[in-house]
Structure formats: C-alpha cells, structure tokens
Design a protein around this motif. Structure first.
Motif, PDB file in Angstrom:
ATOM      1  N   ARG A 120       0.828  -1.204   0.000  1.00 33.56           N
ATOM      2  CA  ARG A 120       0.000   0.000   0.000  1.00 33.56           C
ATOM      3  C   ARG A 120       0.864   1.256   0.000  1.00 33.56           C
ATOM      4  O   ARG A 120       0.581   2.218  -0.720  1.00 33.56           O
ATOM      5  CB  ARG A 120      -0.917  -0.005   1.222  1.00 33.56           C
ATOM      6  N   ARG A 192      -7.419   5.321  -5.356  1.00 34.74           N
ATOM      7  CA  ARG A 192      -8.493   4.355  -5.113  1.00 34.74           C
ATOM      8  C   ARG A 192      -7.933   2.963  -4.815  1.00 34.74           C
ATOM      9  O   ARG A 192      -8.452   2.228  -3.960  1.00 34.74           O
ATOM     10  CB  ARG A 192      -9.420   4.284  -6.332  1.00 34.74           C
ATOM     11  N   TYR A 195      -6.758   2.810  -1.301  1.00 36.34           N
ATOM     12  CA  TYR A 195      -7.889   2.718  -0.359  1.00 36.34           C
ATOM     13  C   TYR A 195      -8.399   1.284  -0.265  1.00 36.34           C
ATOM     14  O   TYR A 195      -8.679   0.779   0.826  1.00 36.34           O
ATOM     15  CB  TYR A 195      -9.011   3.646  -0.808  1.00 36.34           C
ATOM     16  N   LEU A 196      -8.522   0.616  -1.417  1.00 34.53           N
ATOM     17  CA  LEU A 196      -8.995  -0.773  -1.417  1.00 34.53           C
ATOM     18  C   LEU A 196      -8.019  -1.689  -0.675  1.00 34.53           C
ATOM     19  O   LEU A 196      -8.437  -2.587   0.055  1.00 34.53           O
ATOM     20  CB  LEU A 196      -9.187  -1.260  -2.855  1.00 34.53           C
ATOM     21  N   GLU A 198      -6.004  -0.803   1.747  1.00 31.90           N
ATOM     22  CA  GLU A 198      -6.111  -0.514   3.178  1.00 31.90           C
ATOM     23  C   GLU A 198      -7.375  -1.125   3.767  1.00 31.90           C
ATOM     24  O   GLU A 198      -7.357  -1.697   4.863  1.00 31.90           O
ATOM     25  CB  GLU A 198      -6.106   0.992   3.404  1.00 31.90           C
ATOM     26  N   HIS A 199      -8.492  -1.023   3.036  1.00 36.50           N
ATOM     27  CA  HIS A 199      -9.757  -1.564   3.528  1.00 36.50           C
ATOM     28  C   HIS A 199      -9.735  -3.085   3.571  1.00 36.50           C
ATOM     29  O   HIS A 199     -10.226  -3.695   4.525  1.00 36.50           O
ATOM     30  CB  HIS A 199     -10.909  -1.100   2.627  1.00 36.50           C
ATOM     31  N   GLY A 200      -9.161  -3.707   2.547  1.00 41.66           N
ATOM     32  CA  GLY A 200      -9.226  -5.159   2.443  1.00 41.66           C
ATOM     33  C   GLY A 200      -8.166  -5.899   3.231  1.00 41.66           C
ATOM     34  O   GLY A 200      -8.418  -6.995   3.738  1.00 41.66           O
ATOM     35  N   TYR A 201      -6.969  -5.302   3.351  1.00 41.35           N
ATOM     36  CA  TYR A 201      -5.851  -6.041   3.944  1.00 41.35           C
ATOM     37  C   TYR A 201      -5.200  -5.359   5.141  1.00 41.35           C
ATOM     38  O   TYR A 201      -4.493  -6.017   5.905  1.00 41.35           O
ATOM     39  CB  TYR A 201      -4.779  -6.293   2.875  1.00 41.35           C
ATOM     40  N   GLY A 202      -5.410  -4.055   5.319  1.00 42.18           N
ATOM     41  CA  GLY A 202      -4.802  -3.368   6.454  1.00 42.18           C
ATOM     42  C   GLY A 202      -3.290  -3.504   6.421  1.00 42.18           C
ATOM     43  O   GLY A 202      -2.653  -3.284   5.395  1.00 42.18           O
ATOM     44  N   GLU A 289     -16.023  -9.341   1.585  1.00 39.74           N
ATOM     45  CA  GLU A 289     -14.683  -9.654   2.083  1.00 39.74           C
ATOM     46  C   GLU A 289     -14.018 -10.759   1.285  1.00 39.74           C
ATOM     47  O   GLU A 289     -12.790 -10.818   1.212  1.00 39.74           O
ATOM     48  CB  GLU A 289     -14.757 -10.053   3.560  1.00 39.74           C
TER      49      GLU A 289
END
Length: 318
Positions: A120, A192, A195-196, A198-202, A289
């Motif tokens: 990321r 974008r 962001y995906l 970060e949201h999906g895998y942190g 998820e």
C-alpha cells in the motif's frame, strides 16, 4: 544434526498449547513463580519437560534471555508432539482434504513474504518514486541542456530561439520525464487502489509456501503477527528476500482449506426485524470480504505457532 534459527515464534500459543499438552504445567508455573529466581533448589537435577517448560514460562529475565529459553521450550513442545504422533508432515502424498481437520501440521519449502502495508505504501508513493528515478537517471541530460541554454544566451541573438530553449528546459521536469517513459500512473486510480488495499488487507503480513502434493500444487498461507517476528520485517526481507530461496518450516494448525464455502443462506423472511437485517448485513459483508481475503481453490490457511530455518551442524553436540 540440525539446529533451528527461529524467524517467528508465537509465545502465547506456545505456552497455551504446552499448558494443555503437559499435564500439571500450570501447577509448576505457580510453584516456580512463588520462589525467588535466585533459589538454587530450582536448578537441582534435570527436570522433566513439563517442569522445564513451566520454569521457562515463569523466568524473570531480559528479553534476549527469554527468547533463548522460549526457543528451547518450543523444541520440547514439538518433540512431545512428535512422540505422540500429533504433528503431520506435508509431502507429495498429501491431499487438500487432509487439511480440513484441526491438527498440527509441519510445512517446509521456499516461502514468499507478502506485506500488504508495504504494498500500500508503494502504491501511495508510486508516482513520487518513478519521478525520483526519472530525475536521478536524467541528471546528465539536464546539465547538458542547461549548458546549451547558457551558451545560446551568449551566442544566439534570436529571442524566439532563446525562448524555445528556455521552454524546453522548464518542461524538463521529473513528472514529464516519467510520463514520457510511460511510468507514471493516473493519480485517481492509484488513490483508489490504495484505499482498497487498506480496507481489504490493512497491515497484514503473510508468508506463503507452495508445495507439490498428490492432487496438484497446494499453497499454505500463514498470517503473521509482527510482534512475534524475531526481527523486524525489513531485516527479514533483507536477509532472506521476499522470494525466499532458503527452505523454511512452518508449524501450525490449518484453519481453512480449499475454495470458500457458499455465502450464508438467509431465509426469505418477510419480517424486517433487527436480527434479520443484521444477518443479511453479515452475509453481504462476508461476500464483499471474499473479494479480498477469499481463499484460492488450492490454498490452506495456517495459524502459525513457529517458523524456523533448520541449520546443519556436523557431528553431535556435547
């Protein structure tokens, strides 16, 4: 003989499993903790595995000393598992169905380190990185162009020509250079994508080991806790690389195997109770998820206890 260089050790799981495997471990911990560390009687004779693991769990010492002691505690734990036939090896005879039950397994092979946080960060800074590369690699050309403009300002009297050269120098920017080379990505797209991720895998850190098996290649994936690494992720990658050539061994418990199960089935309930709405929301979230964390068809997810590299030592140790 073989000794182990530990890459990862989950101390909590080690002592939790040991307390159940070695009967009476908890009692030994209480008894040992109640005595002073300087009590020489605690060092008398050669204690059994259970008592030794208990003393290691209770040892009040420095972080480095604890790590050495925990390494030995893990070796005792794995030896006990093997003596009971409680740890299954992964081989070319293994099948995917073998890992759909909860049991300790041992996987050895070359691993791949997947770091979602690092990926990321690279996406966020990708254009800045390629701009910097373009700037550094084009410094010679820029200096030549500056010199050409300086000489032209002294020799050329045509103002239009001087303006043209000045414009060329002004446009000689890292952003334009990387764009001309086809390296720069669309800023909105990269934002974008970050962001995906970060949201999906942190900040997920994962190690994967592909193994040839009886019904095709299997991929064993272990999600790691960064605090259980023996060294930082950066040091680990520097030593072993992201595509590790050295064989590593992962010991843990399979938690998921094969393609994901179908989404949760909800009854076609005409009632709009909070419980029904909540259940449907959970089902929808689960399906979303799966786009990020859903398993591959031939993937086995492993909850790791330890990861180590085996090192050959000639002869035997005294």
């Amino acid at each position: 003989m073989l000794i182990r260089s530990f890459v990862y050790l989950d101390d909590y799981k080690l002592f939790s499993f040991s307390s159940q495997l070695f009967k009476g471990l908890t009692e030994h911990v209480v008894n040992f903790s109640s005595r002073s560390q300087g009590d020489e009687r605690s060092r008398e004779a050669s204690p059994g595995s259970a008592r030794l693991v208990a003393e290691i769990a209770s040892e009040r010492s420095s972080v480095s000393e604890k790590r050495f002691l925990h390494d030995h505690a893990y070796n005792l734990f794995e030896q006990e598992l093997e003596s009971r036939g409680g740890i299954a090896g992964v081989s070319e005879l293994s099948r995917l169905v073998d890992f759909q039950a909860s049991k300790f397994i041992k996987i050895s092979g070359s691993a791949v380190v997947n770091d979602a946080q690092a990926l990321r960060d690279m996406v966020v800074r990708f254009n800045e990185i390629v701009d910097s590369l373009a700037c550094v690699t084009s410094l010679g050309r820029k200096l030549e162009m500056q010199e050409a403009v300086r000489q032209a300002s002294q020799e050329v009297k045509d103002r239009n020509e001087l303006a043209r050269l000045a414009r060329q120098l002004k446009q000689f920017t890292p952003q334009n250079l990387s764009k001309e080379a086809g390296l720069r990505m669309d800023e909105e797209y990269m934002r974008r994508l970050a962001y995906l991720l970060e949201h999906g895998y942190g900040d997920q850190l994962q190690m994967q080991v592909p193994v040839k098996a009886a019904d095709g290649e299997l991929v064993f994936s272990a999600v790691l806790k960064r605090e259980a690494l023996r060294e930082s992720k950066e040091v680990l990658v520097q030593k072993y690389a992201r595509l590790m050539e050295q064989r590593v061994t992962i010991v843990g418990i399979p938690t998921q195997a094969g393609a994901p199960v179908a989404s949760l089935r909800m009854l076609d309930d005409v009632e709009s109770t909070v419980k029904v709405v909540l259940n449907k929301s959970v089902s929808n979230m689960s399906e979303m998820e799966l786009n990020f964390t859903g398993r591959m068809e031939r993937e086995v997810v492993v909850d790791p206890v330890a990861i180590y590299v085996e090192v050959e030592v000639p002869g035997t140790l005294a």
